[in-house]
Write a protein that holds these residues in place. Sequence first.
Motif, PDB file in Angstrom:
ATOM      1  N   PRO A  38       0.574  11.237  -7.443  1.00 43.00           N
ATOM      2  CA  PRO A  38       1.234  12.537  -7.244  1.00 43.00           C
ATOM      3  C   PRO A  38       0.646  13.371  -6.112  1.00 43.00           C
ATOM      4  O   PRO A  38       1.347  14.171  -5.520  1.00 43.00           O
ATOM      5  CB  PRO A  38       1.063  13.243  -8.589  1.00 43.00           C
ATOM      6  N   ILE A  39      -0.603  13.207  -5.780  1.00 45.69           N
ATOM      7  CA  ILE A  39      -1.219  14.039  -4.741  1.00 45.69           C
ATOM      8  C   ILE A  39      -0.892  13.541  -3.335  1.00 45.69           C
ATOM      9  O   ILE A  39      -0.872  14.315  -2.394  1.00 45.69           O
ATOM     10  CB  ILE A  39      -2.759  14.123  -4.963  1.00 45.69           C
ATOM     11  N   VAL A  40      -0.605  12.272  -3.186  1.00 45.94           N
ATOM     12  CA  VAL A  40      -0.411  11.685  -1.861  1.00 45.94           C
ATOM     13  C   VAL A  40       0.789  12.275  -1.128  1.00 45.94           C
ATOM     14  O   VAL A  40       0.675  12.608   0.054  1.00 45.94           O
ATOM     15  CB  VAL A  40      -0.326  10.141  -1.960  1.00 45.94           C
ATOM     16  N   PRO A  41       1.971  12.459  -1.764  1.00 43.85           N
ATOM     17  CA  PRO A  41       3.078  13.081  -1.014  1.00 43.85           C
ATOM     18  C   PRO A  41       2.772  14.491  -0.544  1.00 43.85           C
ATOM     19  O   PRO A  41       3.339  14.946   0.435  1.00 43.85           O
ATOM     20  CB  PRO A  41       4.242  13.073  -2.005  1.00 43.85           C
ATOM     21  N   LEU A  42       1.883  15.186  -1.235  1.00 41.31           N
ATOM     22  CA  LEU A  42       1.501  16.514  -0.769  1.00 41.31           C
ATOM     23  C   LEU A  42       0.614  16.432   0.461  1.00 41.31           C
ATOM     24  O   LEU A  42       0.702  17.268   1.360  1.00 41.31           O
ATOM     25  CB  LEU A  42       0.789  17.277  -1.887  1.00 41.31           C
ATOM     26  N   LEU A  65       5.499  10.239   3.446  1.00 44.27           N
ATOM     27  CA  LEU A  65       5.660   9.209   2.424  1.00 44.27           C
ATOM     28  C   LEU A  65       6.660   9.600   1.347  1.00 44.27           C
ATOM     29  O   LEU A  65       6.900   8.823   0.436  1.00 44.27           O
ATOM     30  CB  LEU A  65       4.311   8.891   1.771  1.00 44.27           C
ATOM     31  N   LYS A  66       7.259  10.784   1.436  1.00 43.01           N
ATOM     32  CA  LYS A  66       8.235  11.200   0.442  1.00 43.01           C
ATOM     33  C   LYS A  66       9.499  10.371   0.588  1.00 43.01           C
ATOM     34  O   LYS A  66       9.885   9.982   1.689  1.00 43.01           O
ATOM     35  CB  LYS A  66       8.579  12.673   0.604  1.00 43.01           C
ATOM     36  N   GLU A  67      10.138  10.115  -0.532  1.00 37.03           N
ATOM     37  CA  GLU A  67      11.426   9.425  -0.525  1.00 37.03           C
ATOM     38  C   GLU A  67      12.453  10.322   0.154  1.00 37.03           C
ATOM     39  O   GLU A  67      12.304  11.539   0.215  1.00 37.03           O
ATOM     40  CB  GLU A  67      11.862   9.114  -1.957  1.00 37.03           C
ATOM     41  N   ASP A  68      13.550   9.737   0.631  1.00 35.56           N
ATOM     42  CA  ASP A  68      14.574  10.511   1.334  1.00 35.56           C
ATOM     43  C   ASP A  68      15.207  11.572   0.444  1.00 35.56           C
ATOM     44  O   ASP A  68      15.429  12.691   0.851  1.00 35.56           O
ATOM     45  CB  ASP A  68      15.664   9.581   1.874  1.00 35.56           C
ATOM     46  N   GLY A  69      15.509  11.257  -0.821  1.00 31.56           N
ATOM     47  CA  GLY A  69      16.162  12.196  -1.715  1.00 31.56           C
ATOM     48  C   GLY A  69      15.200  13.054  -2.511  1.00 31.56           C
ATOM     49  O   GLY A  69      15.610  13.863  -3.332  1.00 31.56           O
ATOM     50  N   ALA A  79       0.835  -1.206   0.000  1.00 36.61           N
ATOM     51  CA  ALA A  79       0.000   0.000   0.000  1.00 36.61           C
ATOM     52  C   ALA A  79       0.869   1.254   0.000  1.00 36.61           C
ATOM     53  O   ALA A  79       0.560   2.228  -0.687  1.00 36.61           O
ATOM     54  CB  ALA A  79      -0.927  -0.005   1.213  1.00 36.61           C
ATOM     55  N   GLU A  80       1.959   1.221   0.729  1.00 37.54           N
ATOM     56  CA  GLU A  80       2.866   2.366   0.765  1.00 37.54           C
ATOM     57  C   GLU A  80       3.482   2.603  -0.615  1.00 37.54           C
ATOM     58  O   GLU A  80       3.564   3.741  -1.081  1.00 37.54           O
ATOM     59  CB  GLU A  80       3.963   2.120   1.794  1.00 37.54           C
ATOM     60  N   ASP A  81       3.895   1.527  -1.292  1.00 40.69           N
ATOM     61  CA  ASP A  81       4.458   1.660  -2.642  1.00 40.69           C
ATOM     62  C   ASP A  81       3.425   2.209  -3.622  1.00 40.69           C
ATOM     63  O   ASP A  81       3.746   3.043  -4.472  1.00 40.69           O
ATOM     64  CB  ASP A  81       4.973   0.308  -3.140  1.00 40.69           C
ATOM     65  N   ILE A  82       2.188   1.743  -3.519  1.00 35.74           N
ATOM     66  CA  ILE A  82       1.128   2.216  -4.412  1.00 35.74           C
ATOM     67  C   ILE A  82       0.822   3.690  -4.142  1.00 35.74           C
ATOM     68  O   ILE A  82       0.659   4.479  -5.072  1.00 35.74           O
ATOM     69  CB  ILE A  82      -0.136   1.347  -4.252  1.00 35.74           C
ATOM     70  N   LEU A  83       0.759   4.070  -2.876  1.00 36.55           N
ATOM     71  CA  LEU A  83       0.452   5.461  -2.538  1.00 36.55           C
ATOM     72  C   LEU A  83       1.545   6.417  -2.992  1.00 36.55           C
ATOM     73  O   LEU A  83       1.262   7.558  -3.359  1.00 36.55           O
ATOM     74  CB  LEU A  83       0.225   5.599  -1.033  1.00 36.55           C
ATOM     75  N   ARG A  84       2.789   5.975  -2.974  1.00 28.90           N
ATOM     76  CA  ARG A  84       3.883   6.843  -3.409  1.00 28.90           C
ATOM     77  C   ARG A  84       3.791   7.160  -4.893  1.00 28.90           C
ATOM     78  O   ARG A  84       4.331   8.162  -5.344  1.00 28.90           O
ATOM     79  CB  ARG A  84       5.220   6.193  -3.115  1.00 28.90           C
ATOM     80  N   CYS A  85       3.155   6.300  -5.692  1.00 28.00           N
ATOM     81  CA  CYS A  85       3.031   6.530  -7.139  1.00 28.00           C
ATOM     82  C   CYS A  85       2.024   7.630  -7.462  1.00 28.00           C
ATOM     83  O   CYS A  85       2.076   8.216  -8.542  1.00 28.00           O
ATOM     84  CB  CYS A  85       2.617   5.235  -7.839  1.00 28.00           C
TER      85      CYS A  85
END
Length: 172
Positions: A136-140, A145-149, A128-134
Amino acid sequence: DVLSFLSPSKSNQEDTSITMPAKTVAKGSFAKKTPTESEEPHFDAATHIYEGVKNAWTWSRGLPVAGSVLGLYETAALTIVSKTTDSGKDAASLDKEILHHITGLDKDVIDPAIAKLMAVIWPGVEKAEDILRCMPIVPLLFPMLKEDGEAEPEATPVKPNPFKVATSIDVN
């Protein structure tokens, strides 16, 4: 992973390439224990609940009306326990005995059950975390859930309006 602290199969620290047995390594004046994969997680759920209930009871004893009623309940409970067990123990010794049994319950029953449950649920959480990261609105919405870099999106500069719009009427 954002939720890696919940994983029962992984340590909270980075994985090393060699597996070492747990040992104490002296470094300066501090001793450091190296983690092993065989260590089981300790959630201590029943102990935390018991301590929370004790804290709530202690806090409510300070309330004006409820405190006196709770004091009567506590005295009655201690009297009943001392009469039925023929021990004559005070509240502190009973608390230590109860805490000992609750710690055993945590260690033998509850902690392994939580670890098994997390082992079953954890793969779904990672997916679910991998799907949510894809999306674009979810990291906002969820910045954790943003990647480290991953950098913050740059703001689009606002261009001045070339058309003047009258906002007030001049009256002569």
